[in-house]
Each structure stands twice: as structure tokens, then as C-alpha cells.
Design an enzyme around this catalytic site. Structure first.
Site: not given
Length: 213
Positions: A13, A36, A39
Site C-alpha cells: 500500500s 500513513r 493509507h
């Protein structure tokens, strides 16, 4: 086996995010946080909305490594970071809404709980992903010199008082990471803090990308 598979999926990812985000001006540490957050949400617009005060990341890393208490506004943020904290520095983790069975007059449960905890831990790390009223009250406490948080992550989501609370935070002299506008939420708040925990762990314990975190 499950952790290994999760790690592979997360790494894949991250590679997709890297390929799609294009050129950017973030520092390495800033980008670790942005990546992050994307994500956790699949929302690339967060890269345009996130704001870091000059000392926010360094203050966050140091405070996490020194095991400062972490205060979240709601349970979803607490649960979103509990696993990472348990694997690493084991900071005290406190949820504001869980501390307020009887709200103060004119205040929400989350706001009441946060004010109560702030009295006990005025230099804690405060992570707000849901409650703009709590963020406004916290900023008021800072402005009055009653508390001095090590870091505020201010990313409440929604329509009522959300933009206003972030504007107040932007004018408050405290290390901070925030998401401008209406976007944010518990997943974003947890992702930002988890990214800071990883950065702290890399610095002080030699963990490198691809590990178990």
C-alpha cells in the site's frame, strides 16, 4: 503468519501511495506521517490539508520516547493506537470521554473528560479526532497558561465548530499537527500518532521499515 501478511499488504500500500502522490515538498519525517494518514483513509487530499508547526514532529518523537501520557478524545482513537503503544513505549493511554460520566453544565462529555485529564497531565500528548468542543477547550486552557501540551494532534471531522476549532488551534502557541477544513477523524488522528510512534521507535531502538510495527 498473520502479522507477516499484514506487513506485506501495508508495504505494498505504501508503494502504491508513493507512486501516486507525485512530487512533494515534505521532509522525510513529514512524509512518513502523510503517507500513513493517506493509507488509513485512501484520501490523497490530506497531503494538501495537513499542517505541521515547526517543532511538532521533534516534540512528538521526544515526548513519546519519554513516555508522556497520551490523551485521546474518543475510544476509536484510543483503540487505533493501543496496539502500537503496547508494542513500543507503553505510554499511559487515557480516553477523555471515558473519564466523564457526569458532564459539566454546558459542556459535552468529551470536553468535560478532557478538561479533567488536562488538570492531571498538563504536558501530555493530546490527540483529537472527533470532538471540536474538546479542542476548543484545550486551546483555551493553553492560552490561559493552565496547560502546556507536549503536542496537540487536532484533526476533528464534521461540520459544527470543526473549522473554527482548527483555526483557533492554528493561532495557539503549542506544537501541533492539524488537518485544515472539515476533513479528519479518528482514523486520521490514530494514523498520525502511529506514524510518530514508528519514527520514535526507529530513532531510539533501531527499528527499520519492514519490521513488525
Amino acid at each position: 503468519m498473520v502479522e507477516q501478511l499484514d506487513g506485506i499488504i501495508t508495504q505494498k500500500s505504501f508503494e502504491i501511495i508513493d507512486s501516486e502522490i507525485g512530487e512533494h515538498s515534505f521532509t522525510a519525517n513529514e512524509y512518513a506521517i502523510v503517507r500513513r494518514a493517506i493509507h488509513a483513509t485512501a484520501d490523497f487530499e490530506l497531503a494538501q490539508l495537513i499542517r505541521f508547526s515547526p517543532d511538532a514532529i521533534e516534540q512528538g518523537i521526544a515526548s513519546i520516547a519519554n513516555r508522556k501520557p497520551i490523551i485521546t478524545d474518543v475510544g476509536m482513537v484510543k483503540q487505533g493506537v493501543a496496539g502500537m503503544i503496547a508494542k513500543t513505549f507503553k505510554n499511559p493511554l487515557i480516553c477523555a470521554i471515558e473519564q466523564a460520566s457526569n458532564p459539566l453544565p454546558g459542556k459535552t462529555r468529551t470536553e468535560t473528560g478532557l478538561l479533567k485529564i488536562a488538570e492531571q497531565f498538563p504536558d501530555g500528548i493530546f490527540v483529537i479526532g472527533n470532538a471540536p468542543t474538546a479542542l476548543l477547550s484545550l486551546c483555551s486552557q493553553v492560552s490561559q497558561g493552565l496547560v502546556k501540551p507536549s503536542l496537540i494532534i487536532g484533526v476533528p471531522v464534521g461540520f459544527v465548530s470543526v473549522v473554527e476549532s482548527k483555526m483557533v488551534l492554528a493561532q495557539t502557541p503549542v506544537p501541533q499537527i492539524r488537518i485544515e477544513g472539515r476533513k479528519g477523524g479518528s482514523a486520521v488522528a490514530a494514523a498520525i500518532l502511529n506514524a510518530l510512534i514508528v519514527l520514535a521507535w526507529e530513532r531510539y531502538n533501531g527499528w527499520v521499515n519492514g519490521g513488525v510495527l
